[in-house]
Write an enzyme that holds these catalytic residues in place. Sequence first.
Site, PDB file in Angstrom:
ATOM      1  N   ASP A  20      36.911  51.799  47.259  1.00  0.00           N
ATOM      2  CA  ASP A  20      37.093  50.708  48.238  1.00  0.00           C
ATOM      3  C   ASP A  20      38.482  50.754  48.869  1.00  0.00           C
ATOM      4  O   ASP A  20      38.629  50.731  50.090  1.00  0.00           O
ATOM      5  CB  ASP A  20      36.909  49.344  47.561  1.00  0.00           C
ATOM      6  CG  ASP A  20      35.451  48.960  47.393  1.00  0.00           C
ATOM      7  OD1 ASP A  20      34.612  49.486  48.153  1.00  0.00           O
ATOM      8  OD2 ASP A  20      35.154  48.144  46.511  1.00  0.00           O
TER       9      ASP A  20
ATOM     10  N   LYS B 172      29.849  46.378  38.973  1.00  0.00           N
ATOM     11  CA  LYS B 172      31.077  47.166  39.126  1.00  0.00           C
ATOM     12  C   LYS B 172      31.949  47.189  37.865  1.00  0.00           C
ATOM     13  O   LYS B 172      32.643  48.164  37.616  1.00  0.00           O
ATOM     14  CB  LYS B 172      31.912  46.630  40.300  1.00  0.00           C
ATOM     15  CG  LYS B 172      31.340  46.995  41.662  1.00  0.00           C
ATOM     16  CD  LYS B 172      32.291  46.563  42.772  1.00  0.00           C
ATOM     17  CE  LYS B 172      31.765  46.989  44.126  1.00  0.00           C
ATOM     18  NZ  LYS B 172      32.695  46.681  45.210  1.00  0.00           N
TER      19      LYS B 172
HETATM   20  P1  NDP Z   1      35.087  38.432  45.673  1.00  0.00           P
HETATM   21  O1  NDP Z   1      34.037  37.386  45.494  1.00  0.00           O
HETATM   22  O2  NDP Z   1      35.513  39.270  44.520  1.00  0.00           O
HETATM   23  O3  NDP Z   1      36.430  37.693  46.244  1.00  0.00           O
HETATM   24  C1  NDP Z   1      36.347  36.777  47.306  1.00  0.00           C
HETATM   25  C2  NDP Z   1      37.762  36.360  47.699  1.00  0.00           C
HETATM   26  O4  NDP Z   1      37.661  35.504  48.855  1.00  0.00           O
HETATM   27  C3  NDP Z   1      38.495  35.548  46.634  1.00  0.00           C
HETATM   28  O5  NDP Z   1      39.870  35.847  46.683  1.00  0.00           O
HETATM   29  C4  NDP Z   1      38.227  34.100  47.064  1.00  0.00           C
HETATM   30  O6  NDP Z   1      39.231  33.191  46.641  1.00  0.00           O
HETATM   31  C5  NDP Z   1      38.299  34.253  48.574  1.00  0.00           C
HETATM   32  N1  NDP Z   1      37.568  33.191  49.273  1.00  0.00           N
HETATM   33  C6  NDP Z   1      36.222  33.089  49.420  1.00  0.00           C
HETATM   34  N2  NDP Z   1      35.921  31.975  50.149  1.00  0.00           N
HETATM   35  C7  NDP Z   1      37.115  31.386  50.448  1.00  0.00           C
HETATM   36  C8  NDP Z   1      37.463  30.208  51.184  1.00  0.00           C
HETATM   37  N3  NDP Z   1      36.539  29.432  51.755  1.00  0.00           N
HETATM   38  N4  NDP Z   1      38.774  29.894  51.307  1.00  0.00           N
HETATM   39  C9  NDP Z   1      39.734  30.683  50.739  1.00  0.00           C
HETATM   40  N5  NDP Z   1      39.453  31.808  50.034  1.00  0.00           N
HETATM   41  C10 NDP Z   1      38.159  32.158  49.883  1.00  0.00           C
HETATM   42  O7  NDP Z   1      34.572  39.317  46.885  1.00  0.00           O
HETATM   43  P2  NDP Z   1      34.958  40.855  47.222  1.00  0.00           P
HETATM   44  O8  NDP Z   1      36.419  41.023  47.046  1.00  0.00           O
HETATM   45  O9  NDP Z   1      34.024  41.753  46.522  1.00  0.00           O
HETATM   46  O10 NDP Z   1      34.573  40.919  48.772  1.00  0.00           O
HETATM   47  C11 NDP Z   1      35.401  40.283  49.743  1.00  0.00           C
HETATM   48  C12 NDP Z   1      34.968  40.776  51.119  1.00  0.00           C
HETATM   49  O11 NDP Z   1      35.234  42.171  51.216  1.00  0.00           O
HETATM   50  C13 NDP Z   1      33.487  40.600  51.450  1.00  0.00           C
HETATM   51  O12 NDP Z   1      33.408  40.125  52.775  1.00  0.00           O
HETATM   52  C14 NDP Z   1      32.943  42.014  51.363  1.00  0.00           C
HETATM   53  O13 NDP Z   1      31.827  42.195  52.218  1.00  0.00           O
HETATM   54  C15 NDP Z   1      34.133  42.794  51.863  1.00  0.00           C
HETATM   55  N6  NDP Z   1      34.140  44.211  51.475  1.00  0.00           N
HETATM   56  C16 NDP Z   1      34.264  45.136  52.474  1.00  0.00           C
HETATM   57  C17 NDP Z   1      34.284  46.471  52.205  1.00  0.00           C
HETATM   58  C18 NDP Z   1      34.383  47.448  53.338  1.00  0.00           C
HETATM   59  O14 NDP Z   1      34.170  48.629  53.110  1.00  0.00           O
HETATM   60  N7  NDP Z   1      34.765  47.023  54.532  1.00  0.00           N
HETATM   61  C19 NDP Z   1      34.198  46.982  50.811  1.00  0.00           C
HETATM   62  C20 NDP Z   1      34.136  45.921  49.807  1.00  0.00           C
HETATM   63  C21 NDP Z   1      34.082  44.586  50.148  1.00  0.00           C
HETATM   64  P3  NDP Z   1      39.130  32.446  45.187  1.00  0.00           P
HETATM   65  O15 NDP Z   1      39.652  33.418  44.179  1.00  0.00           O
HETATM   66  O16 NDP Z   1      39.990  31.251  45.345  1.00  0.00           O
HETATM   67  O17 NDP Z   1      37.677  32.121  44.995  1.00  0.00           O
END
Ligand code: NDP
Length: 285
Positions: A107, A71
Amino acid sequence: MSKNYRAELVGVFGDPVDENPTGVMEEAAFEALGLPFRYLTIRVRREELPGAIAGLRAFNMRGINLTIPHKIAVIPHLDELTEAAEIIGAVNTVINEGGRLIGENTDGKGMLESFAENGCEVKNKHLVILGAGGAARAIAVEAALAGAGQVTILNRTLKKARELSEMIANRTGVPSEGLPLLPEVRVPEGTDVLVNATSIGLYPDTGSRPDIDYDSITPGMVVTDVVFNDPNTRFLQAAEKRGARTINGLGMLVNQGAVNFKLWTGKDAPKALMERTLRGEFGLD
Ligand code: NDP
């Protein structure tokens, strides 16, 4: 009259990509409208992206979706970015306009469209977003560009929450604050829309949900989740119990696909069919 057997190609480049469900709903939509489009789900390794983009140009593909890990990496290969994609700093959709490759990010647009379908406008509203990753970034920027009154970011890694909120305030002028996503944290007073944009809940078998104080969710709030594969997440179930109105992540995915469909074909997408197709794919009916 001679027949035309040529296909117009779109698709997705990613790695891993095997479980990406977008192609199923796009193909169903192309077929329903009798369009000669094909959506190809293509595994492209990180180091193969330049070759894949050259291939896209050579095949005169109409566009492509990008997912992990492309991306951000795709940006230097494009001719132009939309305002939203440039601010977000990531592209999930490319449109080929007569040989010019334009990078867009749909998105956040998908999420805002899903809000609108449910009678929820973000203008002048206070949005609180859990997470500061790619999905959070796209939703925060689109909400700010659509006139949100305030955007608060809560993230486990505080530095990322602060970076995102500073970027929102600087680039869009919308007041924004970055806070830590601590255990049992309260949802700020005055929150209108609460979004779970973390990946917590993505794997339903772990049964997890963000660790916030759910008693701070009030009936006046709209609560939504980005997780789509099992959209009745524990986060949304808890919010519903507090009387909040909930919107699930399937709507974001369908609407994002519908925005892409329109960008590539110029036609309105058959959204109800796309949603039915996905529900079938996820075994939700
Ligand atoms: P990223 O990896 O970029 O970000 C993940 C985020 O989740 C970060 O802020 C991370 O925090 C947080 N996180 C993960 N695990 C934990 C935990 N155990 N406790 C607290 N915070 C946590 O992922 P994306 O943003 O790309 O994707 C996020 C979600 O969005 C996914 O489930 C994806 O499938 C969904 N999605 C859905 C779409 C839709 O059309 N419905 C489109 C795009 C994505 P930290 O920074 O601290 O690691």
